[in-house]
Design a protein around this motif. Structure first.
Motif, PDB file in Angstrom:
ATOM      1  N   SER A 248       0.835  -1.210   0.000  1.00 11.36           N
ATOM      2  CA  SER A 248       0.000   0.000   0.000  1.00 11.36           C
ATOM      3  C   SER A 248       0.866   1.254   0.000  1.00 11.36           C
ATOM      4  CB  SER A 248      -0.924   0.003   1.219  1.00 11.36           C
ATOM      5  OG  SER A 248      -1.896  -1.012   1.123  1.00 11.36           O
ATOM      6  N   LYS A 249       1.959   1.210   0.751  1.00 12.50           N
ATOM      7  CA  LYS A 249       2.876   2.354   0.773  1.00 12.50           C
ATOM      8  C   LYS A 249       3.535   2.540  -0.594  1.00 12.50           C
ATOM      9  CE  LYS A 249       4.024   2.100   5.715  1.00 12.50           C
ATOM     10  NZ  LYS A 249       5.114   1.872   6.703  1.00 12.50           N
ATOM     11  N   ILE A 250       3.908   1.424  -1.228  1.00 10.30           N
ATOM     12  CA  ILE A 250       4.501   1.511  -2.567  1.00 10.30           C
ATOM     13  C   ILE A 250       3.491   2.089  -3.548  1.00 10.30           C
ATOM     14  CG2 ILE A 250       5.374   0.138  -4.510  1.00 10.30           C
ATOM     15  CD1 ILE A 250       6.582  -1.791  -2.431  1.00 10.30           C
ATOM     16  N   ALA A 251       2.231   1.648  -3.430  1.00  7.70           N
ATOM     17  CA  ALA A 251       1.182   2.137  -4.331  1.00  7.70           C
ATOM     18  C   ALA A 251       1.028   3.646  -4.238  1.00  7.70           C
ATOM     19  CB  ALA A 251      -0.140   1.448  -4.006  1.00  7.70           C
ATOM     20  N   GLN A 252       1.150   4.181  -3.030  1.00  6.49           N
ATOM     21  CA  GLN A 252       1.028   5.622  -2.835  1.00  6.49           C
ATOM     22  C   GLN A 252       2.196   6.376  -3.461  1.00  6.49           C
ATOM     23  OE1 GLN A 252       0.547   6.202   1.386  1.00  6.49           O
ATOM     24  NE2 GLN A 252      -1.265   4.888   1.479  1.00  6.49           N
ATOM     25  N   MET A 253       3.367   5.739  -3.499  1.00  8.14           N
ATOM     26  CA  MET A 253       4.552   6.389  -4.085  1.00  8.14           C
ATOM     27  C   MET A 253       4.473   6.449  -5.613  1.00  8.14           C
ATOM     28  SD  MET A 253       7.536   4.466  -1.904  1.00  8.14           S
ATOM     29  CE  MET A 253       7.272   3.976  -0.202  1.00  8.14           C
ATOM     30  N   LYS A 254       3.857   5.451  -6.237  1.00  8.52           N
ATOM     31  CA  LYS A 254       3.740   5.342  -7.700  1.00  8.52           C
ATOM     32  C   LYS A 254       5.112   5.359  -8.392  1.00  8.52           C
ATOM     33  CE  LYS A 254      -0.858   7.466  -7.836  1.00  8.52           C
ATOM     34  NZ  LYS A 254      -1.686   8.570  -8.378  1.00  8.52           N
ATOM     35  N   PRO A 255       6.025   4.475  -7.989  1.00  5.44           N
ATOM     36  CA  PRO A 255       7.343   4.462  -8.627  1.00  5.44           C
ATOM     37  C   PRO A 255       7.325   3.703  -9.953  1.00  5.44           C
ATOM     38  CG  PRO A 255       7.236   2.737  -6.988  1.00  5.44           C
ATOM     39  CD  PRO A 255       5.909   3.466  -6.930  1.00  5.44           C
ATOM     40  N   ASP A 256       8.237   4.053 -10.845  1.00  2.27           N
ATOM     41  CA  ASP A 256       8.409   3.289 -12.078  1.00  2.27           C
ATOM     42  C   ASP A 256       9.079   1.948 -11.803  1.00  2.27           C
ATOM     43  OD1 ASP A 256       7.298   5.151 -13.859  1.00  2.27           O
ATOM     44  OD2 ASP A 256       9.171   6.269 -13.982  1.00  2.27           O
ATOM     45  N   ILE A 257       9.968   1.946 -10.809  1.00  2.29           N
ATOM     46  CA  ILE A 257      10.762   0.754 -10.490  1.00  2.29           C
ATOM     47  C   ILE A 257      10.705   0.505  -8.987  1.00  2.29           C
ATOM     48  CG2 ILE A 257      13.071  -0.273 -10.484  1.00  2.29           C
ATOM     49  CD1 ILE A 257      13.794   1.504 -12.801  1.00  2.29           C
ATOM     50  N   VAL A 258      10.568  -0.760  -8.603  1.00  2.00           N
ATOM     51  CA  VAL A 258      10.734  -1.156  -7.206  1.00  2.00           C
ATOM     52  C   VAL A 258      11.961  -2.055  -7.139  1.00  2.00           C
ATOM     53  CG1 VAL A 258       9.804  -2.448  -5.255  1.00  2.00           C
ATOM     54  CG2 VAL A 258       8.295  -1.000  -6.627  1.00  2.00           C
ATOM     55  N   GLY A 259      12.998  -1.605  -6.461  1.00  2.00           N
ATOM     56  CA  GLY A 259      14.183  -2.420  -6.246  1.00  2.00           C
ATOM     57  C   GLY A 259      13.943  -3.363  -5.091  1.00  2.00           C
ATOM     58  N   LEU A 260      14.148  -4.667  -5.315  1.00  2.00           N
ATOM     59  CA  LEU A 260      13.786  -5.673  -4.316  1.00  2.00           C
ATOM     60  C   LEU A 260      15.005  -6.436  -3.827  1.00  2.00           C
ATOM     61  CD1 LEU A 260      11.578  -7.275  -2.797  1.00  2.00           C
ATOM     62  CD2 LEU A 260      11.420  -8.767  -4.816  1.00  2.00           C
ATOM     63  N   GLY A 261      15.128  -6.512  -2.512  1.00  2.00           N
ATOM     64  CA  GLY A 261      16.119  -7.373  -1.887  1.00  2.00           C
ATOM     65  C   GLY A 261      15.396  -8.474  -1.146  1.00  2.00           C
ATOM     66  N   ALA A 262      15.376  -9.684  -1.706  1.00  2.00           N
ATOM     67  CA  ALA A 262      14.629 -10.791  -1.108  1.00  2.00           C
ATOM     68  C   ALA A 262      14.985 -12.089  -1.812  1.00  2.00           C
ATOM     69  CB  ALA A 262      13.122 -10.549  -1.222  1.00  2.00           C
ATOM     70  N   PRO A 263      14.806 -13.229  -1.144  1.00  2.00           N
ATOM     71  CA  PRO A 263      14.899 -14.515  -1.831  1.00  2.00           C
ATOM     72  C   PRO A 263      13.629 -14.754  -2.646  1.00  2.00           C
ATOM     73  CG  PRO A 263      14.388 -14.844   0.487  1.00  2.00           C
ATOM     74  CD  PRO A 263      14.606 -13.381   0.305  1.00  2.00           C
ATOM     75  N   PRO A 264      13.543 -15.856  -3.396  1.00  2.00           N
ATOM     76  CA  PRO A 264      12.391 -16.078  -4.274  1.00  2.00           C
ATOM     77  C   PRO A 264      11.030 -15.987  -3.583  1.00  2.00           C
ATOM     78  CG  PRO A 264      14.118 -17.625  -4.812  1.00  2.00           C
ATOM     79  CD  PRO A 264      14.567 -16.905  -3.574  1.00  2.00           C
ATOM     80  N   GLU A 265      10.912 -16.518  -2.384  1.00  2.00           N
ATOM     81  CA  GLU A 265       9.623 -16.513  -1.699  1.00  2.00           C
ATOM     82  C   GLU A 265       9.150 -15.084  -1.433  1.00  2.00           C
ATOM     83  OE1 GLU A 265      12.158 -18.489  -1.010  1.00  2.00           O
ATOM     84  OE2 GLU A 265      11.227 -20.332  -1.759  1.00  2.00           O
ATOM     85  N   GLY A 266      10.077 -14.208  -1.071  1.00  2.00           N
ATOM     86  CA  GLY A 266       9.723 -12.811  -0.857  1.00  2.00           C
ATOM     87  C   GLY A 266       9.304 -12.135  -2.148  1.00  2.00           C
ATOM     88  N   ALA A 267       9.983 -12.483  -3.250  1.00  2.00           N
ATOM     89  CA  ALA A 267       9.629 -11.916  -4.550  1.00  2.00           C
ATOM     90  C   ALA A 267       8.231 -12.349  -4.973  1.00  2.00           C
ATOM     91  CB  ALA A 267      10.656 -12.344  -5.598  1.00  2.00           C
ATOM     92  N   ILE A 268       7.902 -13.598  -4.707  1.00  2.00           N
ATOM     93  CA  ILE A 268       6.567 -14.112  -5.047  1.00  2.00           C
ATOM     94  C   ILE A 268       5.490 -13.363  -4.269  1.00  2.00           C
ATOM     95  CG2 ILE A 268       5.049 -16.122  -4.862  1.00  2.00           C
ATOM     96  CD1 ILE A 268       7.610 -17.845  -5.343  1.00  2.00           C
ATOM     97  N   ASN A 269       5.699 -13.209  -2.970  1.00  2.00           N
ATOM     98  CA  ASN A 269       4.701 -12.525  -2.134  1.00  2.00           C
ATOM     99  C   ASN A 269       4.518 -11.066  -2.543  1.00  2.00           C
ATOM    100  OD1 ASN A 269       4.270 -14.856  -0.679  1.00  2.00           O
ATOM    101  ND2 ASN A 269       5.685 -14.311   0.975  1.00  2.00           N
ATOM    102  N   ILE A 270       5.620 -10.388  -2.830  1.00  2.00           N
ATOM    103  CA  ILE A 270       5.536  -8.989  -3.274  1.00  2.00           C
ATOM    104  C   ILE A 270       4.799  -8.894  -4.608  1.00  2.00           C
ATOM    105  CG2 ILE A 270       6.928  -7.135  -4.286  1.00  2.00           C
ATOM    106  CD1 ILE A 270       6.916  -6.764  -1.378  1.00  2.00           C
TER     107      ILE A 270
END
Length: 397
Positions: A220-242
């Motif tokens: 929800s916080k990311i949605a409010q920012m409206k970024p073109d790119i989200v840089g993610l630091g996570a293993p695969p499971e975190g990437a799936i959930n995001i």
């Protein structure tokens, strides 16, 4: 059922051994050169690391089928660390002292490496990790190597490729797992440095726990920012959930990351979420005939072993190349495998590794920099229609 302190040993690494402390188990025969293998066959990294053993056995069998190394067979002694740092430290001691290894494959993770590399330095034995990619972990050590590429270098090339391709990158946000060593490093150090370098202003940052199921507040916080790119630091499971939560909330943004989410099955596991997710990896299955042949043979072996994942990931390719890199160093240094000369021959192997230049590996030409990290190609891939597709090929040198 074997414990972590049990090991496997054989020319192809398939036969069950008793405790590694039993002297005769680790003794080298007159025609054997021994490698230790600190593997994460169980534990938190199992989805990425469980199939690594298939690649190791594959490489050893190939080398021995071609006559071994200067006429001597290659043998691997295995130790399952379970992805735990203390077990990785114990693995160094047991593989070096009782296993009589000349060098060690692994350990897998950055958290393990932080403990294992100092232990290897004290023991005077080379270790080469196939996955740890937090910045500077091998720096300052004489016997530490990583056949991986620093996440800062990988993500730098991801951003460079996005810019070169003219993809939207006017603003960015950061999301990272705060309870994982490399993910946290990406979130608090790597991305905050690289986004400004590439002219991408950071609108904000969110963090989460790996075990968290509900990521709706963060998204929800990311949605409010409206970024073109989200840089993610996570293993695969975190990437799936995001990815799934971004889709649920209707947020259309490109998620980018590094090798921590380089899982060949990830697009399928995201169930249609994560379209345009873009990452850097050091192996792509469809680069040339060699990578395609490796992928096909790996798949046969993985299916025969009953593994759920049958397509090789970058860590499988990395560990396959580690065996060949060690074999080349053993050949060049003309090692005998004599236990009485172990200390001397470990140094010779280390020195031969550092001198390798553009070794023709599966992943591409490999050399090592002054810090013991591999210099090799980076493949930029993105998710398109539920599959990884090659976007660009770059160098992290």
């Amino acid at each position: 059922m074997q414990t972590r302190r049990q090991v496997l040993a054989a020319g192809a690494g398939l036969a069950l051994m008793p405790q590694i402390g039993v002297p005769q188990a680790g003794a080298a025969g007159p025609q054997e050169l021994i490698l230790g293998y600190a593997m994460a066959k169980t534990g938190p990294y199992v989805s990425l690391a469980a199939a690594n053993e298939v690649a190791v056995d594959f490489a050893v069998e190939e080398i021995n089928a071609k006559g071994g190394i200067n006429g001597k067979r290659l043998k691997v002694v295995k130790f399952d660390t379970g992805g735990e740092p203390r077990q990785a430290q114990l693995a160094v001691r047991q593989l070096a002292e009782d296993g009589k290894a000349l060098a060690i494959i692994g350990p897998f993770s950055s958290s393990e490496v932080r403990i294992a590399f100092p232990a290897g330095e004290r023991a005077g034995i080379a270790q080469m990790s196939m996955a740890s990619s937090a910045p500077n972990l091998a720096k300052g050590f004489g016997f530490a190597f990583r056949n991986t590429t620093d996440e800062a270098q990988v993500i730098d090339q991801v951003l460079a490729a996005i810019k070169a391709k003219g993809l939207p990158a006017a603003s960015g946000a950061v999301a990272f797992a705060s309870d994982d060593t490399v993910s946290k490093s990406i979130g608090i150090s790597v991305l905050p440095t690289l986004f400004p370098k590439h002219g991408v202003p950071i609108l904000g940052s969110v963090d989460f726990q790996l075990a968290a199921f509900d990521l709706s507040p963060q998204v929800s916080k990311i949605a409010q920012m409206k970024p073109d790119i989200v840089g993610l630091g996570a293993p695969p499971e975190g990437a799936i959930n995001i990815a799934k939560e971004l889709r649920r909330q209707g947020v259309r943004t490109r998620v980018i990351g590094g090798t921590t989410i380089a899982d060949p099955d990830l697009p399928a596991r995201m169930d249609g979420a994560g379209e345009t997710m873009t990452i850097g990896t050091t192996f792509f299955h469809d680069v040339d005939d060699r990578t395609r042949a490796f992928t096909a043979e790996f798949g046969k072996r993985a299916r025969a072993a009953g593994l759920a994942r049958v397509e090789p990931n970058q860590f499988d390719a990395s560990v396959y190349d580690i065996v060949y890199l060690y074999a080349e160093a053993m050949k060049v240094a003309n090692l005998t495998g004599d236990p009485a000369r172990a200390a001397e021959e470990r140094v010779k192997l280390r020195d031969a590794l550092r001198a390798l230049k553009n070794y023709p590996a599966l992943e591409g030409p490999i050399s090592f920099n002054a810090d013991g990290d591999a210099i090799k190609p980076v493949y930029i891939v993105e998710v398109r229609q539920g599959k990884w597709v090659l976007l660009d090929k770059r160098s992290a040198a």
